[in-house]
Design a protein around this motif. Structure first.
Motif, PDB file in Angstrom:
ATOM      1  N   LEU A  96       0.827  -1.205   0.000  1.00 39.60           N
ATOM      2  CA  LEU A  96       0.000   0.000   0.000  1.00 39.60           C
ATOM      3  C   LEU A  96       0.862   1.255   0.000  1.00 39.60           C
ATOM      4  N   HIS A  97       1.938   1.247   0.780  1.00 41.59           N
ATOM      5  CA  HIS A  97       2.832   2.409   0.811  1.00 41.59           C
ATOM      6  C   HIS A  97       3.419   2.677  -0.571  1.00 41.59           C
ATOM      7  N   TRP A  98       3.840   1.610  -1.260  1.00 39.81           N
ATOM      8  CA  TRP A  98       4.429   1.796  -2.588  1.00 39.81           C
ATOM      9  C   TRP A  98       3.390   2.332  -3.566  1.00 39.81           C
ATOM     10  N   LEU A  99       2.195   1.757  -3.522  1.00 44.63           N
ATOM     11  CA  LEU A  99       1.153   2.181  -4.449  1.00 44.63           C
ATOM     12  C   LEU A  99       0.722   3.616  -4.181  1.00 44.63           C
ATOM     13  N   LEU A 100       0.556   3.966  -2.921  1.00 45.72           N
ATOM     14  CA  LEU A 100       0.158   5.334  -2.589  1.00 45.72           C
ATOM     15  C   LEU A 100       1.264   6.326  -2.931  1.00 45.72           C
ATOM     16  N   ASP A 101       2.517   5.914  -2.781  1.00 44.58           N
ATOM     17  CA  ASP A 101       3.620   6.793  -3.161  1.00 44.58           C
ATOM     18  C   ASP A 101       3.619   7.032  -4.672  1.00 44.58           C
ATOM     19  N   LEU A 102       3.300   5.983  -5.441  1.00 42.28           N
ATOM     20  CA  LEU A 102       3.192   6.151  -6.895  1.00 42.28           C
ATOM     21  C   LEU A 102       2.065   7.117  -7.250  1.00 42.28           C
ATOM     22  N   LEU A 103       0.906   6.935  -6.613  1.00 38.73           N
ATOM     23  CA  LEU A 103      -0.208   7.846  -6.883  1.00 38.73           C
ATOM     24  C   LEU A 103       0.117   9.266  -6.432  1.00 38.73           C
ATOM     25  N   LEU A 104       0.907   9.389  -5.362  1.00 42.03           N
ATOM     26  CA  LEU A 104       1.301  10.719  -4.902  1.00 42.03           C
ATOM     27  C   LEU A 104       2.137  11.433  -5.953  1.00 42.03           C
ATOM     28  N   LYS A 105       3.074  10.717  -6.562  1.00 39.48           N
ATOM     29  CA  LYS A 105       3.925  11.345  -7.575  1.00 39.48           C
ATOM     30  C   LYS A 105       3.127  11.708  -8.820  1.00 39.48           C
ATOM     31  N   ILE A 106       2.297  10.764  -9.284  1.00 41.82           N
ATOM     32  CA  ILE A 106       1.485  11.067 -10.467  1.00 41.82           C
ATOM     33  C   ILE A 106       0.455  12.146 -10.142  1.00 41.82           C
ATOM     34  N   GLY A 107      -0.164  12.038  -8.965  1.00 43.91           N
ATOM     35  CA  GLY A 107      -1.159  13.030  -8.572  1.00 43.91           C
ATOM     36  C   GLY A 107      -0.560  14.418  -8.404  1.00 43.91           C
ATOM     37  N   SER A 108       0.675  14.502  -7.908  1.00 46.55           N
ATOM     38  CA  SER A 108       1.323  15.810  -7.778  1.00 46.55           C
ATOM     39  C   SER A 108       1.527  16.439  -9.149  1.00 46.55           C
ATOM     40  N   GLY A 109       1.966  15.614 -10.113  1.00 48.45           N
ATOM     41  CA  GLY A 109       2.118  16.145 -11.466  1.00 48.45           C
ATOM     42  C   GLY A 109       0.802  16.598 -12.055  1.00 48.45           C
ATOM     43  N   TYR A 110      -0.255  15.803 -11.849  1.00 45.54           N
ATOM     44  CA  TYR A 110      -1.563  16.172 -12.383  1.00 45.54           C
ATOM     45  C   TYR A 110      -2.078  17.446 -11.716  1.00 45.54           C
ATOM     46  N   ARG A 111      -1.848  17.559 -10.419  1.00 43.57           N
ATOM     47  CA  ARG A 111      -2.309  18.752  -9.700  1.00 43.57           C
ATOM     48  C   ARG A 111      -1.597  20.003 -10.199  1.00 43.57           C
ATOM     49  N   HIS A 112      -0.268  19.912 -10.401  1.00 44.54           N
ATOM     50  CA  HIS A 112       0.467  21.074 -10.921  1.00 44.54           C
ATOM     51  C   HIS A 112       0.006  21.414 -12.335  1.00 44.54           C
TER      52      HIS A 112
END
Length: 817
Positions: free
Chosen positions: A481-497
């Motif tokens: 879960l930590h790995w998957l959420l970290d992946l979504l965090l990186k992609i989500g940060s890019g999408y948010r910017h």
């Protein structure tokens, strides 16, 4: 024709879900029609019929099926949810939101996270799904505040609700991805609970399989009549907050694992939705098989289920089950008495073995058990016999004589009592089970001659001692879960910017994504879009070209790719892209946008308008197609049509800054500079990092003789994009007007090196040298400008003739999109 038998409805439900899971939607719809004809007033049947229509994209049919005159349908969560989805497709947003709000009591508090597997489904939504759907409905309706609130609630319950996150970003809400993509306490509790329950009851063939099994996944090889442990929130364990033991332990007898007087009576699998089961819904798999037929009297066909109940300890009494044999129940002497031999009821005082048989009949029982040709004994009899065959801590063979069993009987019964269960002989057993962490009964079962038609159930298998296996599985799942959420965090940060048009930050965020994920089509499309917003068209083209090479069928954001090729003036590549997309899907708006851009680059503006109009017909919410249509009307000087197209773009997406920019451009061409400035500033509020919008604001201010504010806008544009040729060119123009030719010359010399073949730059250099009284340099650059743009021969000649006079003549050629 005779009325249908009782099992027809259950079989139809099973077949409908079978066809839905295998994507035979027309078959599922046909069978759902048959079920609805059998049960026209049953909301479950209406839900399945509406669901099939929704999967087929028939929103009006789904709307009509879920909105029935039957009032119960609006008290049915499945019907309300399908109705809301249909309303979203039909643009009846307020009706869909009202339907979900009315049944809030059915979905509030539900959480189906971590309860889906290959064999387990939840065919009605939980709270996170309903909150996300409400957010979409209110966002489409224009109620941004409620949409944000509901999206936030969805993400609080389920951090993996990606639609809610992108919905917040698209609305323009302030989102902090690091506060979204993290493990919640509910997730940890669910993992720990599943892992803890997974050790005692999952059927395993070896110790290795027990250690490596994922505690979340229900595997198909588990016996459907004796399912493994279900989670605490499952419907089979908690019904309205009461323990299933209290239901099964009531006055009603149990047949095949279902209480005759329980809520399950008369219920076919898949279990119906919400009204009767407020906690959870099970669709196949966990329900004990695809279909539960009507209860039968022959209990020997399927042994009674004994689900492992969380919180069930050794002191509690197992569920009361109907006696399998015709013999009467036995009584046991209280623990304080000296003798532990049970006394039979309605018998003459003969001693009885632990198996429950009288000594005078023991020989007959032994003969029946040994005979290989005889039918296998009932499961309850086998369990009773194992008590006499097992001696913990001894090496004697399992099969002993009746005399030995009689002599060892008191000690054996004390061991059974020590486990804390006062069982009735012939009803239940705790053989080989770990009960809520209490002491374990280790027994060896050796029955080589016993035929078995299927693997032993989880309740009858001997489990190893609890040696912290759940902690190992829980740690593994937490790491995943930590790995998957970290992946979504990186992609989500890019999408948010990117949603905030912070393209440079978005590129940095996407660069941190692992290579395999970064080279996936969706992420590459976001990277290409970020480069496009930065006006880095070569890099954007490379990203989109990589998508076309790896995944030619990917259609998302291909309109951005076609715009990139239009900016690069690559006619051949753009034409090839357009025809390829049309061959792939003629009904996609991206394909028609690419074809329209190809026509526009070929200066066939009327054909381009038709292509963009076709794209808007296919998708009325495709805002960029309206904007491109407006650009073509501006090229044809059809300003009224252009304004209508830009307004349609803003109606489709209020945050589509290109529409606001287009309106400002039209008003600027019409000479309405104040109105143009207003629309340009609206576009700048949406996208404050676009240098071109600031340049247009500066130009409008310049036309209104507001030179100082205009210079501030040009300088702000240069800070955003130091490579912006247009911003530096306009800054040098305004500096000349403000009487600062030296500063203007500095900017122009930089521009001459950046774009040596631009006639505008050489013309402005000539004027700048004229201000500085450098006549030779002025004539040289004016001559270069005349050679680069012969069409402007007349204007340049006037400046050359007045080389010894001061004037403020201005000329520039613009080709902007």
């Amino acid at each position: 024709m005779s009325p249908p038998p009782a099992g027809v409805n259950a079989q139809l439900r099973q077949l409908i879900y079978y066809h839905l899971d295998n994507s035979f939607l027309e078959n599922a719809l046909f069978l759902a029609g048959r079920l609805h004809a059998l049960e026209p007033r049953n909301p479950d049947a209406a839900h399945l019929l509406a669901l099939c229509n929704l999967r087929l994209g028939r929103y009006k049919a789904a709307y009509d099926c879920s909105k029935s005159k039957n009032v119960q349908h609006f008290q049915h969560l499945g019907c309300a949810y399908v109705f809301a989805q249909a309303c979203l497709g039909l643009e009846r947003y307020d009706l869909g939101a009202q339907a979900l709000e009315k049944v809030r009591g059915l979905w509030a508090g539900r959480n189906n996270w971590n309860k889906h597997s290959e064999t387990s489904r939840r065919h009605v939504p939980d709270a996170a799904a309903c909150y996300c759907m409400l957010g979409k409905l209110y966002a489409a309706h224009g109620d941004t505040k409620k949409a944000i609130d509901y999206f936030v609630e969805a993400l609080k319950i389920n951090s993996f609700m990606w639609d809610a996150f992108t919905g917040l970003c698209d609305i323009g809400a302030v989102v902090r991805p690091q506060n979204v993509f993290k493990i919640t306490p509910d997730m940890l509790a669910s993992i720990s609970h599943a892992a803890t329950n997974g050790t005692g009851s999952h059927t395993t063939s070896s110790q290795e399989s027990l250690d490596t099994r994922n505690p979340f996944v229900s595997t198909p090889d588990v016996d459907p009549f004796n399912p493994p442990v279900r989670q605490g929130g499952d419907i089979g364990l908690n019904l309205g907050g009461s323990n299933l033991l209290s239901r099964l332990n009531g006055s009603h007898n149990v047949s095949n694992g279902l209480g005759a007087g329980s809520t399950y009576h008369g219920m076919e699998t898949p279990i119906a939705n919400g009204q009767q089961f407020p906690d959870d819904d099970v669709m196949m798999g966990d329900a004990g098989g695809p279909v539960l037929n009507e209860p039968t009297t022959d209990l020997g066909l399927a042994p009674a289920r004994k689900p492992r109940i969380p919180g069930f300890n050794a002191v509690e009494e197992p569920p009361r089950m109907r006696s399998i044999t015709s013999r009467g129940r036995t009584k046991t002497i209280p623990e304080g008495d000296q003798t532990d031999i049970p006394r039979p009821i309605n018998q003459n005082g003969h001693k009885r073995t632990v198996s429950g048989h009288s000594m005078q009949h023991s020989q007959v029982s032994t003969t029946q058990a040994v005979d290989p040709t005889a039918a296998p004994p009932r499961r309850s009899v086998r369990i009773r016999k194992t008590l006499t065959q097992m001696r913990p801590g001894t090496s004697k063979p399992a099969g002993t004589s009746s005399k030995d069993a009689e002599s060892k009987e008191p000690r054996e019964l004390r061991k059974v009592k020590a486990t804390g269960t006062r069982g009735r002989t012939g009803t239940t057993s705790t053989v080989g089970r770990i009960v809520s962490g209490n002491r374990t009964v280790h027994m060896e079962v050796t029955e080589p001659s016993k035929p078995e038609s299927r693997p032993a159930s989880a309740a009858a298998m001997a489990a190893p001692p609890p040696r912290m296996v759940p902690q190992v599985d829980s740690a593994r799942e937490q790491e995943a879960l930590h790995w998957l959420l970290d992946l979504l965090l990186k992609i989500g940060s890019g999408y948010r910017h990117l949603s905030r048009y912070e393209s440079n930050k978005a590129l940095e965020a996407f660069a941190a994504v692992p290579k395999g994920q970064r080279e996936s089509p969706w992420v590459l499309a976001q990277i290409g879009k970020a480069y496009y917003e930065c006006s880095m068209y070569d890099e954007a083209e490379a990203a989109f070209h990589q998508i076309r090479e790896k995944t030619p069928s990917f259609l998302e954001y291909m309109e951005v790719y076609s715009n990139t090729l239009w900016q690069l003036k690559q006619e051949v590549a753009l034409s090839h892209l357009a025809h390829t997309l049309m061959d792939q899907d003629r009904l996609s708006p991206q394909a028609w946008c690419a074809l329209g851009n190809a026509s526009s680059l070929d200066r066939q503006h009327d054909d381009a308008v038709k292509c963009f109009a076709r794209a808007t017909q296919l998708d009325p919410k495709f805002a960029y197609a309206f904007t491109l249509q407006g650009h073509e009307h501006v090229a044809n000087e059809e300003f009224d049509k252009a304004m209508a197209a830009y307004r349609n773009a803003i109606s489709a997406d209020n945050r589509h800054y290109n529409g606001w920019y287009g309106l400002g451009n039209v008003y600027e061409r019409l000479g309405k500079y104040e109105v143009a400035e207003k629309h340009y500033r609206a576009a700048s509020q949406i996208n404050p990092n676009n240098a071109m919008i600031l340049v247009r604001i500066g130009l409008v201010l310049d036309r209104m003789k507001k030179f100082e504010p205009a210079l501030a806008q040009f300088e702000a544009a240069i800070k955003i994009d130091p490579r912006s040729i247009m911003a530096r060119f306009r800054k040098s123009q305004i500096l000349l007007k403000l009487g600062a030719p030296e500063e203007s010359l500095t900017e122009l010399l930089w521009l001459k090196d950046a774009a040596p073949d631009d006639a505008n730059i050489h013309f402005l250099l000539g004027r700048c040298y004229k201000k500085l009284r450098d006549r030779a340099s002025a004539i040289r650059h004016l001559t270069i400008a005349m050679n680069l743009d012969p069409k402007s021969h007349g204007v340049i000649k006037e400046v050359m003739e007045s080389i010894d006079q001061d004037d403020d003549a201005a000329w520039s050629s613009e080709d902007e999109r």
